[in-house]
Design a protein around this motif. Structure first.
Motif, PDB file in Angstrom:
ATOM      1  N   PRO A 116      14.228  -3.560  67.702  1.00  0.00           N
ATOM      2  CA  PRO A 116      13.231  -4.634  67.638  1.00  0.00           C
ATOM      3  C   PRO A 116      13.481  -5.657  66.529  1.00  0.00           C
ATOM      4  CG  PRO A 116      12.162  -2.496  67.817  1.00  0.00           C
ATOM      5  CD  PRO A 116      13.623  -2.242  67.630  1.00  0.00           C
ATOM      6  N   ASN A 117      14.222  -5.266  65.501  1.00  0.00           N
ATOM      7  CA  ASN A 117      14.515  -6.202  64.413  1.00  0.00           C
ATOM      8  C   ASN A 117      15.762  -7.042  64.699  1.00  0.00           C
ATOM      9  OD1 ASN A 117      16.609  -4.421  63.997  1.00  0.00           O
ATOM     10  ND2 ASN A 117      15.910  -3.714  62.000  1.00  0.00           N
TER      11      ASN A 117
ATOM     12  N   GLU B  64      14.558  -2.964  78.785  1.00  0.00           N
ATOM     13  CA  GLU B  64      13.849  -2.803  77.514  1.00  0.00           C
ATOM     14  C   GLU B  64      12.867  -1.652  77.649  1.00  0.00           C
ATOM     15  OE1 GLU B  64      13.784  -7.129  75.349  1.00  0.00           O
ATOM     16  OE2 GLU B  64      11.972  -6.464  76.367  1.00  0.00           O
ATOM     17  N   TYR B  65      12.749  -0.890  76.561  1.00  0.00           N
ATOM     18  CA  TYR B  65      11.859   0.266  76.533  1.00  0.00           C
ATOM     19  C   TYR B  65      10.952   0.163  75.316  1.00  0.00           C
ATOM     20  CZ  TYR B  65      15.418   1.962  79.727  1.00  0.00           C
ATOM     21  OH  TYR B  65      16.301   2.067  80.778  1.00  0.00           O
ATOM     22  N   ALA B  66       9.679   0.475  75.518  1.00  0.00           N
ATOM     23  CA  ALA B  66       8.790   0.587  74.364  1.00  0.00           C
ATOM     24  C   ALA B  66       9.401   1.623  73.424  1.00  0.00           C
ATOM     25  CB  ALA B  66       7.403   1.022  74.814  1.00  0.00           C
ATOM     26  N   LEU B  67       9.248   1.410  72.138  1.00  0.00           N
ATOM     27  CA  LEU B  67       9.896   2.274  71.148  1.00  0.00           C
ATOM     28  C   LEU B  67       9.589   3.752  71.391  1.00  0.00           C
ATOM     29  CD1 LEU B  67      11.676   2.414  68.624  1.00  0.00           C
ATOM     30  CD2 LEU B  67       9.615   2.112  67.254  1.00  0.00           C
TER      31      LEU B  67
ATOM     32  N   ALA C  62      13.570   4.633  64.307  1.00  0.00           N
ATOM     33  CA  ALA C  62      12.280   4.352  64.926  1.00  0.00           C
ATOM     34  C   ALA C  62      11.147   4.419  63.908  1.00  0.00           C
ATOM     35  CB  ALA C  62      12.020   5.329  66.066  1.00  0.00           C
ATOM     36  N   ALA C  63      11.226   5.368  63.002  1.00  0.00           N
ATOM     37  CA  ALA C  63      10.176   5.507  61.984  1.00  0.00           C
ATOM     38  C   ALA C  63      10.081   4.248  61.133  1.00  0.00           C
ATOM     39  CB  ALA C  63      10.451   6.727  61.115  1.00  0.00           C
TER      40      ALA C  63
ATOM     41  N   GLN D 165       4.132  -3.835  69.076  1.00  0.00           N
ATOM     42  CA  GLN D 165       4.772  -3.567  70.362  1.00  0.00           C
ATOM     43  C   GLN D 165       6.304  -3.567  70.287  1.00  0.00           C
ATOM     44  OE1 GLN D 165       3.022  -6.477  73.016  1.00  0.00           O
ATOM     45  NE2 GLN D 165       1.138  -5.302  73.164  1.00  0.00           N
ATOM     46  N   PRO D 166       6.877  -2.711  69.438  1.00  0.00           N
ATOM     47  CA  PRO D 166       8.341  -2.693  69.298  1.00  0.00           C
ATOM     48  C   PRO D 166       9.023  -2.200  70.577  1.00  0.00           C
ATOM     49  CG  PRO D 166       7.362  -0.831  68.142  1.00  0.00           C
ATOM     50  CD  PRO D 166       6.236  -1.694  68.627  1.00  0.00           C
ATOM     51  N   LYS D 167      10.116  -2.876  70.910  1.00  0.00           N
ATOM     52  CA  LYS D 167      10.901  -2.515  72.096  1.00  0.00           C
ATOM     53  C   LYS D 167      12.363  -2.364  71.716  1.00  0.00           C
ATOM     54  CE  LYS D 167       7.888  -4.772  75.347  1.00  0.00           C
ATOM     55  NZ  LYS D 167       7.516  -4.160  76.555  1.00  0.00           N
TER      56      LYS D 167
END
Length: 95
Positions: free
Chosen positions: A11-12, A34-37, A77-78, A85-87
């Motif tokens: 996401p970054n 794309e997938y939700a985190l 991920a952490a 809404q990170p993907k």
């Protein structure tokens, strides 16, 4: 066992290349998707655990590289959970 690498965009905006000792990841991810985190973590956990179990069935011990990759994904991920809404995007596979 055929191993595979898969490239993801976090996401970054940073790109990461991940490792699996099995092609099972192709059943859990689609290039360009794309997938939700949280979904990405769950899919990674399932696929990499299956991959490690396949190594264990063949060689008598789990795959440390697959389990290490899962730990890296969970650690990344952490650090990104705070984003709205990170993907994660799966760029593609490299066999």
């Amino acid at each position: 066992m055929p191993e595979i690498r898969f490239q993801i965009e976090l996401p970054n905006g940073s790109l990461e290349t991940c490792y699996s000792p099995s092609l099972i990841v192709k059943e859990y991810f689609t290039p360009g998707s794309e997938y939700a985190l949280d979904d990405f973590i769950a899919r990674s956990r399932t696929a990499l655990t299956i991959a490690s179990d396949r190594v264990k069935a063949k060689y008598g011990r789990p795959c440390g590289l697959a389990l290490g990759q899962l730990q890296e994904i969970e650690a990344m991920a952490a650090q990104l959970q705070h984003l709205p809404q990170p993907k994660v995007k799966l760029i593609g596979f490299v066999e």
